[in-house]
Design a protein around this motif. Structure first.
Motif, PDB file in Angstrom:
ATOM      1  N   GLU A  76      29.338  -7.586   0.407  1.00  0.00           N
ATOM      2  CA  GLU A  76      30.221  -7.806   1.567  1.00  0.00           C
ATOM      3  C   GLU A  76      29.630  -7.141   2.802  1.00  0.00           C
ATOM      4  O   GLU A  76      28.953  -6.115   2.673  1.00  0.00           O
ATOM      5  CB  GLU A  76      31.594  -7.169   1.303  1.00  0.00           C
ATOM      6  CG  GLU A  76      32.326  -7.690   0.102  1.00  0.00           C
ATOM      7  CD  GLU A  76      33.217  -8.862   0.456  1.00  0.00           C
ATOM      8  OE1 GLU A  76      33.446  -9.098   1.653  1.00  0.00           O
ATOM      9  OE2 GLU A  76      33.666  -9.541  -0.475  1.00  0.00           O
ATOM     10  N   PRO A  77      29.924  -7.663   3.995  1.00  0.00           N
ATOM     11  CA  PRO A  77      29.465  -6.981   5.206  1.00  0.00           C
ATOM     12  C   PRO A  77      29.922  -5.524   5.271  1.00  0.00           C
ATOM     13  O   PRO A  77      29.182  -4.656   5.752  1.00  0.00           O
ATOM     14  CB  PRO A  77      30.086  -7.816   6.333  1.00  0.00           C
ATOM     15  CG  PRO A  77      30.186  -9.195   5.753  1.00  0.00           C
ATOM     16  CD  PRO A  77      30.548  -8.963   4.309  1.00  0.00           C
ATOM     17  N   SER A  78      31.105  -5.221   4.751  1.00  0.00           N
ATOM     18  CA  SER A  78      31.603  -3.837   4.786  1.00  0.00           C
ATOM     19  C   SER A  78      30.743  -2.886   3.949  1.00  0.00           C
ATOM     20  O   SER A  78      30.745  -1.673   4.189  1.00  0.00           O
ATOM     21  CB  SER A  78      33.057  -3.776   4.317  1.00  0.00           C
ATOM     22  OG  SER A  78      33.160  -4.229   2.975  1.00  0.00           O
ATOM     23  N   ASP A  79      29.990  -3.414   2.984  1.00  0.00           N
ATOM     24  CA  ASP A  79      29.086  -2.562   2.196  1.00  0.00           C
ATOM     25  C   ASP A  79      28.019  -1.919   3.076  1.00  0.00           C
ATOM     26  O   ASP A  79      27.452  -0.880   2.719  1.00  0.00           O
ATOM     27  CB  ASP A  79      28.394  -3.373   1.092  1.00  0.00           C
ATOM     28  CG  ASP A  79      29.342  -3.799  -0.009  1.00  0.00           C
ATOM     29  OD1 ASP A  79      30.264  -3.024  -0.341  1.00  0.00           O
ATOM     30  OD2 ASP A  79      29.161  -4.916  -0.541  1.00  0.00           O
ATOM     31  N   GLU A  81      28.432  -0.626   6.053  1.00  0.00           N
ATOM     32  CA  GLU A  81      28.917   0.425   6.946  1.00  0.00           C
ATOM     33  C   GLU A  81      28.227   1.743   6.640  1.00  0.00           C
ATOM     34  O   GLU A  81      27.986   2.542   7.536  1.00  0.00           O
ATOM     35  CB  GLU A  81      30.439   0.562   6.836  1.00  0.00           C
ATOM     36  CG  GLU A  81      31.165  -0.632   7.407  1.00  0.00           C
ATOM     37  CD  GLU A  81      32.653  -0.635   7.110  1.00  0.00           C
ATOM     38  OE1 GLU A  81      33.174   0.356   6.535  1.00  0.00           O
ATOM     39  OE2 GLU A  81      33.301  -1.648   7.443  1.00  0.00           O
ATOM     40  N   ARG A  82      27.922   1.978   5.369  1.00  0.00           N
ATOM     41  CA  ARG A  82      27.259   3.221   4.961  1.00  0.00           C
ATOM     42  C   ARG A  82      25.882   2.990   4.356  1.00  0.00           C
ATOM     43  O   ARG A  82      25.117   3.929   4.188  1.00  0.00           O
ATOM     44  CB  ARG A  82      28.126   3.961   3.953  1.00  0.00           C
ATOM     45  CG  ARG A  82      29.398   4.468   4.560  1.00  0.00           C
ATOM     46  CD  ARG A  82      30.120   5.379   3.629  1.00  0.00           C
ATOM     47  NE  ARG A  82      31.331   5.853   4.287  1.00  0.00           N
ATOM     48  CZ  ARG A  82      32.457   6.065   3.673  1.00  0.00           C
ATOM     49  NH1 ARG A  82      32.566   5.864   2.386  1.00  0.00           N
ATOM     50  NH2 ARG A  82      33.494   6.504   4.345  1.00  0.00           N
ATOM     51  N   GLY A 137      26.746  -9.203   9.173  1.00  0.00           N
ATOM     52  CA  GLY A 137      28.165  -9.511   9.297  1.00  0.00           C
ATOM     53  C   GLY A 137      28.603 -10.856   8.750  1.00  0.00           C
ATOM     54  O   GLY A 137      29.771 -11.206   8.820  1.00  0.00           O
ATOM     55  N   ARG A 139      29.572 -13.432   5.860  1.00  0.00           N
ATOM     56  CA  ARG A 139      30.067 -13.374   4.479  1.00  0.00           C
ATOM     57  C   ARG A 139      29.245 -14.335   3.609  1.00  0.00           C
ATOM     58  O   ARG A 139      28.779 -15.374   4.079  1.00  0.00           O
ATOM     59  CB  ARG A 139      31.542 -13.744   4.435  1.00  0.00           C
ATOM     60  CG  ARG A 139      32.415 -12.794   5.268  1.00  0.00           C
ATOM     61  CD  ARG A 139      33.881 -13.103   5.149  1.00  0.00           C
ATOM     62  NE  ARG A 139      34.407 -12.849   3.819  1.00  0.00           N
ATOM     63  CZ  ARG A 139      34.677 -11.649   3.322  1.00  0.00           C
ATOM     64  NH1 ARG A 139      34.457 -10.580   4.049  1.00  0.00           N
ATOM     65  NH2 ARG A 139      35.180 -11.518   2.116  1.00  0.00           N
TER      66      ARG A 139
END
Length: 193
Positions: A76-79, A81-82, A137, A139
């Protein structure tokens, strides 16, 4: 973002080298590293950073993602973030897959996050492309994918049972690989006695 290819083939074959070259063109030499390299060190230095050590030794940390077809969670794009490192298995695919990425990488990287690109088994450079798009970003469900490719040259047909991302309807595959696979000295037909 550092994209890491854990070299797991017994040798640096022409096919693997072509996929590695294409991966370098996709993410850029400064953003690509090769790990677990025992031979072919000089050939790979022009494509990215090269390490003799395994990614399992160098990058087993919380900010690493391992792309593994057996992973339960989709990338996921949120992966990102870090995440600072994405590890891809430098393995030519088997059909059906044998779970080598899990056995040789994921199971040894306890702190990294395993993620899947879905039900498809991608080429090495295709997996790098998919990860780059998700990092930007997009999906996975928004990236068009071909479930296989058939290369044709006259009467010769080669089916590649792997998934390839599509850009404007065209597969992300090195033209150099297509030429290599369709050369008559690469593909040999049996002869009758």
């Amino acid at each position: 973002m550092l994209f890491v290819i854990e070299h797991l083939e017994p040798r640096l074959s022409k096919w693997v080298l072509i996929e590695y070259e294409h991966a370098s063109a996709i993410v850029g030499r400064d953003n690509l590293a090769f790990t677990n390299v025992k031979r072919g060190f000089k050939s790979l230095q022009r494509l990215g950073r090269v390490y003799r050590e395994s990614a399992t030794e160098l990058f087993d940390r919380e900010d690493a993602i391992v792309l593994d077809p057996k992973a339960e969670r989709l990338l996921e794009p949120s992966d990102f973030e870090r995440a600072r490192v994405v590890v891809v298995g430098g393995i030519l695919g088997d059909h059906p897959p044998r779970g080598r990425t899990f056995r040789l990488i994921t199971s040894k990287m306890k702190r990294a996050k395993p993620r899947s690109l879905g039900k498809c088994q991608f080429s090495i450079d295709g997996a790098i492309y998919m990860a780059l798009k998700v990092a930007s970003g997009v999906r996975l469900s928004e990236i068009p994918v071909a479930s296989s490719l058939t290369l044709k040259c006259g009467d010769l047909e080669i089916r590649l049972p792997f998934c390839y991302p599509l850009v404007n309807g065209r597969p992300v595959i090195s033209p150099k690989l297509i030429d290599y696979l369709l050369r008559t000295d690469v593909v040999q037909a049996g002869t009758e006695d």
